[in-house]
Write an enzyme that holds these catalytic residues in place. Structure first.
Site, PDB file in Angstrom:
ATOM      1  N   ASP A 330      84.686  53.414  36.031  1.00  0.00           N
ATOM      2  CA  ASP A 330      84.008  52.239  36.568  1.00  0.00           C
ATOM      3  C   ASP A 330      84.480  52.021  38.017  1.00  0.00           C
ATOM      4  O   ASP A 330      85.677  52.151  38.304  1.00  0.00           O
ATOM      5  CB  ASP A 330      84.393  51.040  35.691  1.00  0.00           C
ATOM      6  CG  ASP A 330      83.603  49.798  36.045  1.00  0.00           C
ATOM      7  OD1 ASP A 330      82.377  49.818  35.900  1.00  0.00           O
ATOM      8  OD2 ASP A 330      84.229  48.799  36.463  1.00  0.00           O
ATOM      9  N   GLU A 359      81.262  55.841  39.069  1.00  0.00           N
ATOM     10  CA  GLU A 359      80.414  55.130  40.015  1.00  0.00           C
ATOM     11  C   GLU A 359      80.989  55.348  41.417  1.00  0.00           C
ATOM     12  O   GLU A 359      82.122  54.956  41.678  1.00  0.00           O
ATOM     13  CB  GLU A 359      80.429  53.627  39.711  1.00  0.00           C
ATOM     14  CG  GLU A 359      79.778  53.246  38.388  1.00  0.00           C
ATOM     15  CD  GLU A 359      79.793  51.732  38.171  1.00  0.00           C
ATOM     16  OE1 GLU A 359      78.724  51.171  37.895  1.00  0.00           O
ATOM     17  OE2 GLU A 359      80.876  51.115  38.275  1.00  0.00           O
TER      18      GLU A 359
END
Ligand code: CA
Length: 655
Positions: A330, A359
């Site tokens: 993340d 990400e």
């Protein structure tokens, strides 16, 4: 703490031993924690994970490099513990950041003999094979959403919990659900939203009765499992055993398990266990306070020696103890490039087939130099790690930041070049112009291709709002064409569970979603089950869409040229051809392996009308039509020109 130069501090104080935390050695239990600036540290032993049941509290002894240690001459398996740190005369009690097990709500660590947590035959459980990342078909879901709805068919005691993944034979009105659904669709990996211990769900209330909901991007204990997903969160071993049972069941069905890991921020700042252990060491700061690169109140300082070591130790623990098959980072853009590459090296040591992607962006402004961050614009510096392809995502269906925006499938033909770039694995290709932002991947394995994930509106809801004037039938065609683009692109395909049966997240009364005109929830991280849960009846109602996704996955697995491993292969084996209309995309993919030589041609028609398109020379047979059918057996030959159904993909095999 007033540390001016962390690099110098780390050179003098970092500790690289592998024995931090609680360790049972024969009939002794050893505790070690790193806190070089603390003036005193105490070990507190408890009978339970909460409440007034202190057994004893003892000072720890300072050793080399600021490590504090104590050995208890007993096997403390099942005993709970915390540390108390003293700084400037002030004492704070906290859970051990290295705790691998914990009690209710993650307040106290637990000493656990992990050999006593294994399900039967655990030692023989093998990670499913995944030779190259492009062979994977990733399917994202949330443990709670997966089975909490009654339509899941899962037994009530396991609903919303890890054990739901172990139940086979579940169905809704004759349509397979849950584990059987995963098997039937043909995906290779389940990607789970956070399963480590997160903060905002009170574990004392059973999940089936719990009115609070949270995806889990609110980390509390990185090395412990979330208690609300277990049948008994009071007993630290139960969640461990049940999570292993889940992994065992998935592995036995040849499905890998990917963990979503959130080493970019902690839920609490001042009150976090990291801050209590060593104030302002684990988090980045700006103007002597927590900086907020995550948008969640703080950010971890991955570049510091002991933070980096912590992340590496944590990933290694999950991969080895639980046989995890992949990690999704993340806000990976907040982690420094060196740490990201060291994690990949570590995973290669354990099992090079473990997937790693994240990400490539941040959630806010960070004091770290942008040149050092694992962001998409620095992608070549961490070429072995996958990145979510937001360019392809937005080109397929329109920007996620404007629900009314359209993409290729909804008739926005300005996106054609970005779609082509995505189809070509987001690597350079001589037929595609420029070195644009969408050309970020060093190899196709570096792009994770998707058009729906837990964030933002579901694909179906986005289409419903952005193509209001179209019929539901046309929107189904758009949904299917979106899936075709994702699964026929070079790279690593990623789907969200439910996307394959038109999942929707309807708003409920008093929803916190701000745009009152939109009936769907585009940020459902804390919306109730009613919004988030998988309604399995929708699969039965949209079975033809599910079958189309299944056919695409099966086609992808059958033809290796859909899973090319290197940028050079894409240059030499993939060719775009002139269809006669610049908005109708056509390309061929060759497989040069002498044993399975073949050429396939793919055409994508974004128009709402049937179209005729030119084919390259040769004779072709349809292997995937707009209904997902293989027409090989019909023995019908096509050459010169081909008919394309409205808003559809067509896949042909050259004779
Ligand atoms: Ca928790």
């Amino acid at each position: 703490m007033n540390i001016q130069d962390y690099e110098k501090f780390d050179r003098e104080n970092a500790y690289y031993g592998s024995d931090l935390g609680a360790l049972i050695i024969d009939n002794k239990t050893q505790f070690k924690v790193w806190a070089p600036e603390a003036s005193a540290v105490f070990l507190n032993l408890y009978q339970e994970g909460e409440g007034d049941n202190l057994i004893e509290s003892n000072p720890m002894i300072r050793q080399e490099k600021g490590v504090w240690a104590i050995t208890v001459y007993k096997n403390l398996d099942g005993i709970f513990y915390t540390y108390t740190f003293e700084y400037n005369g002030v004492r704070n009690e906290t859970i051990d950041i290295y705790a691998k097990a914990c009690g209710i709500n993650g307040e106290r660590g637990a000493v656990v003999d992990f050999s006593s947590t294994n399900p039967k035959n655990w030692d023989n459980v093998k990670n499913p094979e995944c030779v190259i990342p492009c062979d994977a078909v990733i399917y994202e879901t949330n443990v709670r959403d997966f089975s909490i709805d009654i339509t899941s068919g899962v037994s009530e005691k396991n609903r919303g919990r890890f054990l739901a993944f172990t139940e086979s034979g579940t169905s809704y009105k004759g349509t397979a659900t849950c584990l059987d659904h995963l098997k039937s669709l043909g995906i290779t990996h389940v990607h789970l939203l956070p399963v480590f211990d997160f903060s905002t769900i009170d574990e004392r209330i059973p999940i089936t009765e719990n009115q609070s909901y949270n995806w889990g991007y609110d980390p509390k204990n990185y090395n412990c499992l979330e208690g609300s997903y277990s049948t008994n969160p009071y007993d630290p071993k139960v969640r461990i055993r049940e999570f292993k049972e889940m992994i065992k069941a998935l592995h036995e069905n040849n499905i890998g398990v990917i963990m979503d890991v959130v080493y970019n921020h902690t839920f609490e700042s001042e009150k976090s266990s990291f801050h209590k252990t060593f104030p302002f060491y684990y988090h980045r700061t700006k103007n002597n306070w927590f900086s907020n690169g995550s948008g969640c109140g703080n950010e971890l300082a991955s570049e510091r020696a002991m933070v980096r070591k912590y992340i590496l130790d944590s990933v290694e623990f999950w991969a080895r103890e639980y046989k995890i098959d992949g990690f999704r980072f993340d806000l990976m853009g907040l982690i420094d490039i060196e740490t990201v590459n060291l994690i990949r090296d570590k995973l290669n040591e354990i099992n090079p087939q473990i997937l790693m992607y994240g990400e490539g962006w941040t959630g806010g402004e960070t004091p770290m130099s942008s040149a050092k961050l694992a962001c998409k614009w620095n992608s070549y510096q961490f070429a072995r790690v996958g990145l979510f392809n937001d360019n392809l995502r937005d080109a397929v269906k329109g920007s996620v930041f404007n629900i009314y925006d359209k993409g290729f499938v909804s008739g926005n033909i300005h996106t054609v070049n970005t779609i082509k770039r995505g189809l070509a694995g987001s690597v350079p290709h001589s037929q595609l112009i420029g070195n644009d932002e969408a050309c970020f991947a060093y190899n196709p394995s570096q792009t994770v291709n998707y058009c729906e994930a837990h964030d933002n509106h579901t694909l179906w809801d986005k289409l419903a709002v952005s193509t209001e004037n179209f019929t539901a039938d046309e929107r189904i065609k758009m949904d299917k064409l979106s899936a075709a683009i994702v699964l026929l692109s070079q790279g690593v395909p990623f789907l969200e569970l439910g996307q394959d049966f038109l999942r929707s997240k309807p708003k409920i009364p008093n929803d916190r979603e701000t745009d009152k005109n939109i009936p769907f929830n585009g940020n459902s991280y804390n919306a109730p089950d009613e919004t988030n849960s998988i309604k399995w009846n929708q699969k039965a109602e949209n079975i033809s869409v599910f079958r189309y996704y299944k056919a695409l996955i099966s086609l992808r697995k059958k033809y290796p040229q859909l899973r090319l491993r290197k940028r050079e292969c894409i240059e030499s084996q993939m060719r775009f051809f002139n269809t006669g209309d610049s908005s109708i995309i056509g390309y061929t993919l060759e497989n040069n392996d002498p044993k399975s030589k073949s050429v396939i041609a793919i055409l994508l028609n974004p128009y709402t009308d049937n179209k005729t398109a030119n084919l390259p020379e040769g004779e072709y047979t349809v292997i995937l039509n707009s209904n997902g059918e293989d027409e090989l057996k019909l023995n019908k030959t096509i050459s010169g020109q081909v008919q394309l159904d409205a808003i559809s993909a067509l896949v042909l095999l050259k004779k």
